[in-house]
Design a protein around this motif. Structure first.
Motif, PDB file in Angstrom:
ATOM      1  N   GLU A 172      -7.015 -17.624  16.681  1.00 33.33           N
ATOM      2  CA  GLU A 172      -6.458 -17.749  15.336  1.00 33.33           C
ATOM      3  C   GLU A 172      -7.567 -17.928  14.307  1.00 33.33           C
ATOM      4  OE1 GLU A 172      -3.685 -20.962  15.382  1.00 33.33           O
ATOM      5  OE2 GLU A 172      -2.019 -19.730  16.124  1.00 33.33           O
ATOM      6  N   GLU A 173      -8.597 -18.673  14.669  1.00 29.97           N
ATOM      7  CA  GLU A 173      -9.690 -18.929  13.731  1.00 29.97           C
ATOM      8  C   GLU A 173     -10.683 -17.778  13.668  1.00 29.97           C
ATOM      9  OE1 GLU A 173     -13.154 -22.246  12.700  1.00 29.97           O
ATOM     10  OE2 GLU A 173     -11.647 -22.690  14.239  1.00 29.97           O
ATOM     11  N   LEU A 174     -11.041 -17.215  14.813  1.00 28.22           N
ATOM     12  CA  LEU A 174     -12.125 -16.225  14.841  1.00 28.22           C
ATOM     13  C   LEU A 174     -11.676 -14.778  14.647  1.00 28.22           C
ATOM     14  CD1 LEU A 174     -14.443 -17.510  17.728  1.00 28.22           C
ATOM     15  CD2 LEU A 174     -14.581 -17.983  15.283  1.00 28.22           C
ATOM     16  N   TRP A 175     -10.437 -14.468  15.043  1.00 29.69           N
ATOM     17  CA  TRP A 175     -10.025 -13.064  15.056  1.00 29.69           C
ATOM     18  C   TRP A 175     -10.102 -12.371  13.699  1.00 29.69           C
ATOM     19  CZ3 TRP A 175     -10.127 -10.476  19.323  1.00 29.69           C
ATOM     20  CH2 TRP A 175      -9.624  -9.165  19.345  1.00 29.69           C
ATOM     21  N   PRO A 176      -9.741 -13.036  12.589  1.00 31.00           N
ATOM     22  CA  PRO A 176      -9.868 -12.350  11.289  1.00 31.00           C
ATOM     23  C   PRO A 176     -11.301 -11.918  10.990  1.00 31.00           C
ATOM     24  CG  PRO A 176      -8.468 -14.272  11.081  1.00 31.00           C
ATOM     25  CD  PRO A 176      -9.085 -14.354  12.443  1.00 31.00           C
ATOM     26  N   PHE A 177     -12.282 -12.737  11.354  1.00 32.84           N
ATOM     27  CA  PHE A 177     -13.685 -12.376  11.123  1.00 32.84           C
ATOM     28  C   PHE A 177     -14.115 -11.239  12.043  1.00 32.84           C
ATOM     29  CE2 PHE A 177     -13.584 -16.968   9.989  1.00 32.84           C
ATOM     30  CZ  PHE A 177     -13.840 -16.820   8.636  1.00 32.84           C
ATOM     31  N   ILE A 178     -13.642 -11.283  13.290  1.00 30.45           N
ATOM     32  CA  ILE A 178     -13.968 -10.224  14.236  1.00 30.45           C
ATOM     33  C   ILE A 178     -13.366  -8.894  13.781  1.00 30.45           C
ATOM     34  CG2 ILE A 178     -13.541  -9.405  16.590  1.00 30.45           C
ATOM     35  CD1 ILE A 178     -13.729 -12.368  17.484  1.00 30.45           C
ATOM     36  N   THR A 179     -12.122  -8.943  13.330  1.00 29.43           N
ATOM     37  CA  THR A 179     -11.460  -7.729  12.837  1.00 29.43           C
ATOM     38  C   THR A 179     -12.182  -7.165  11.621  1.00 29.43           C
ATOM     39  OG1 THR A 179      -9.306  -8.517  13.631  1.00 29.43           O
ATOM     40  CG2 THR A 179      -9.290  -6.781  11.973  1.00 29.43           C
ATOM     41  N   ASP A 180     -12.559  -8.041  10.701  1.00 29.55           N
ATOM     42  CA  ASP A 180     -13.306  -7.589   9.524  1.00 29.55           C
ATOM     43  C   ASP A 180     -14.618  -6.926   9.941  1.00 29.55           C
ATOM     44  OD1 ASP A 180     -11.343  -8.503   7.863  1.00 29.55           O
ATOM     45  OD2 ASP A 180     -12.398 -10.317   7.246  1.00 29.55           O
ATOM     46  N   ALA A 181     -15.286  -7.518  10.902  1.00 31.80           N
ATOM     47  CA  ALA A 181     -16.561  -6.965  11.364  1.00 31.80           C
ATOM     48  C   ALA A 181     -16.373  -5.598  12.000  1.00 31.80           C
ATOM     49  CB  ALA A 181     -17.224  -7.917  12.353  1.00 31.80           C
ATOM     50  N   LEU A 182     -15.310  -5.440  12.773  1.00 30.22           N
ATOM     51  CA  LEU A 182     -15.052  -4.161  13.433  1.00 30.22           C
ATOM     52  C   LEU A 182     -14.784  -3.041  12.431  1.00 30.22           C
ATOM     53  CD1 LEU A 182     -12.777  -5.308  16.400  1.00 30.22           C
ATOM     54  CD2 LEU A 182     -15.073  -4.337  16.584  1.00 30.22           C
TER      55      LEU A 182
END
Length: 202
Positions: A172-182
């Protein structure tokens, strides 16, 4: 077989001695966890070697303590990434949890001689290499015996029940940043680079 078992016992006690806890939370072993995601958005999971009932899990490990001083969290994450997955230069760090997350050991193991569970800071990495770069035997003492990429929604049905809450909160915390990076041509580090402060070894 007997020599291999003795070697693993020796390695465990070496890790046991190097491990430490936050002074404010002395019952929990301090460590790091890794969410490694490939360019297709799938998550790396592995199974522990030589364990009959091993379930899929994301890489993790303890923070080493030397002379009562803890290893920096980011350094521990990169070290565990190399020791457990055999990659480093093929990865881009994109996120880190603001706080540490805890989970309890659900049954007795040797770690329970000292700790109730683990307290971990989690890091998100994007894997930019190819599958042939992954090497579970990069060190003399591999942690995983097998690995695969899975979709995010598969994680809960694949991992141990006692990590469901942990993994849910971390993603929940990290996935938005990972998605943005992808979806970004230039991977940006979404945190300020300051590492969580760890108390001295208890």
């Amino acid at each position: 077989m007997r020599f291999a078992l003795l070697k693993r016992i020796c390695l465990f006690f070496q890790a046991f001695i190097r491990s430490g806890a936050d002074a404010k939370d002395p019952k929990y072993r301090l460590g790091v966890g890794i969410v490694l995601v490939n360019k297709g958005g799938k998550i790396f999971v592995g199974k522990r070697i030589n364990k009959k009932h091993s379930q899929w899990q994301m890489p993790q490990g303890g923070v080493d303590f030397y002379s009562q001083k803890p290893e920096p969290f980011a350094q521990a994450a990169w070290r565990e990434l190399w020791e457990e997955v055999g990659v480093k230069n093929q990865c881009q760090l994109v996120a880190r949890t603001k706080n540490a997350y805890r989970y309890d050991f659900p049954y007795f193991n040797l770690w329970k001689l000292r700790f109730k569970g683990q307290k971990q800071v989690w890091y998100g990495f994007i894997f930019l290499g190819s599958d042939k770069d992954i090497n579970l035997e990069a060190t003399d003492y591999p942690e995983f015996g097998s690995w695969k990429w899975i979709e995010r929604q598969e994680l809960m049905s694949s991992c141990a029940f006692f990590k469901h809450s942990l993994y849910t909160k971390v993603l929940e915390e990290l996935w938005p940043f990972i998605t943005d990076a992808l979806h970004s041509k230039n991977f940006l580090n979404p945190f300020d680079g300051k590492e969580p402060v760890c108390s001295e070894k208890s």
